[in-house]
Design a protein around this motif. Structure first.
Motif, PDB file in Angstrom:
ATOM      1  N   THR A   9       0.816  -1.210   0.000  1.00 63.27           N
ATOM      2  CA  THR A   9       0.000   0.000   0.000  1.00 63.27           C
ATOM      3  C   THR A   9       0.852   1.263   0.000  1.00 63.27           C
ATOM      4  O   THR A   9       0.647   2.152  -0.815  1.00 63.27           O
ATOM      5  CB  THR A   9      -0.949  -0.007   1.213  1.00 63.27           C
ATOM      6  N   GLU A  37      -9.578  -1.866  -1.660  1.00 65.86           N
ATOM      7  CA  GLU A  37      -9.380  -1.678  -3.099  1.00 65.86           C
ATOM      8  C   GLU A  37      -9.676  -2.956  -3.846  1.00 65.86           C
ATOM      9  O   GLU A  37     -10.260  -2.955  -4.905  1.00 65.86           O
ATOM     10  CB  GLU A  37      -7.939  -1.236  -3.373  1.00 65.86           C
ATOM     11  N   GLU A  40     -13.375  -3.512  -4.058  1.00 67.10           N
ATOM     12  CA  GLU A  40     -13.979  -2.570  -5.004  1.00 67.10           C
ATOM     13  C   GLU A  40     -13.756  -3.035  -6.440  1.00 67.10           C
ATOM     14  O   GLU A  40     -14.658  -3.024  -7.247  1.00 67.10           O
ATOM     15  CB  GLU A  40     -13.353  -1.179  -4.832  1.00 67.10           C
ATOM     16  N   GLU A  41     -12.519  -3.454  -6.703  1.00 70.29           N
ATOM     17  CA  GLU A  41     -12.205  -3.979  -8.029  1.00 70.29           C
ATOM     18  C   GLU A  41     -13.108  -5.157  -8.353  1.00 70.29           C
ATOM     19  O   GLU A  41     -13.595  -5.301  -9.447  1.00 70.29           O
ATOM     20  CB  GLU A  41     -10.749  -4.462  -8.052  1.00 70.29           C
TER      21      GLU A  41
END
Ligand SMILES: [Zn+2]
Length: 77
Positions: A9, A37, A40-41
């Protein structure tokens, strides 16, 4: 020389050891950011079901029942 990895990160160096609970992340925060993330992807990418994925235990039972029924009909003739 300890093994170090870069936090995915924030790119901070993390020493790969037992006490580094969140490795390869430097902290829980970075781990959560990365997981966030990732999920979300995952939501944006629509993956159509492949025939393999469609094989649930239930569908296999259905197929087996169908085959058994077909065999009964076959042996009747
Ligand atoms: Zn980090």
């Amino acid at each position: 020389m300890p093994t170090t990895v870069k936090c995915p990160t924030c790119q901070k160096e993390v020493i790969w050891q037992e006490s580094a609970k969140f490795r390869p992340f430097c902290s829980k925060r970075c781990q959560l950011i990365d997981l966030g993330e990732w999920s979300e992807e995952n939501h944006t990418i629509s993956t159509p079901l492949t025939p393999e994925q469609a094989f649930t235990p239930e569908s296999i039972e259905d197929i087996e029942a169908m085959l058994a029924a077909n065999q009964e009909g076959f042996f009747k003739d």
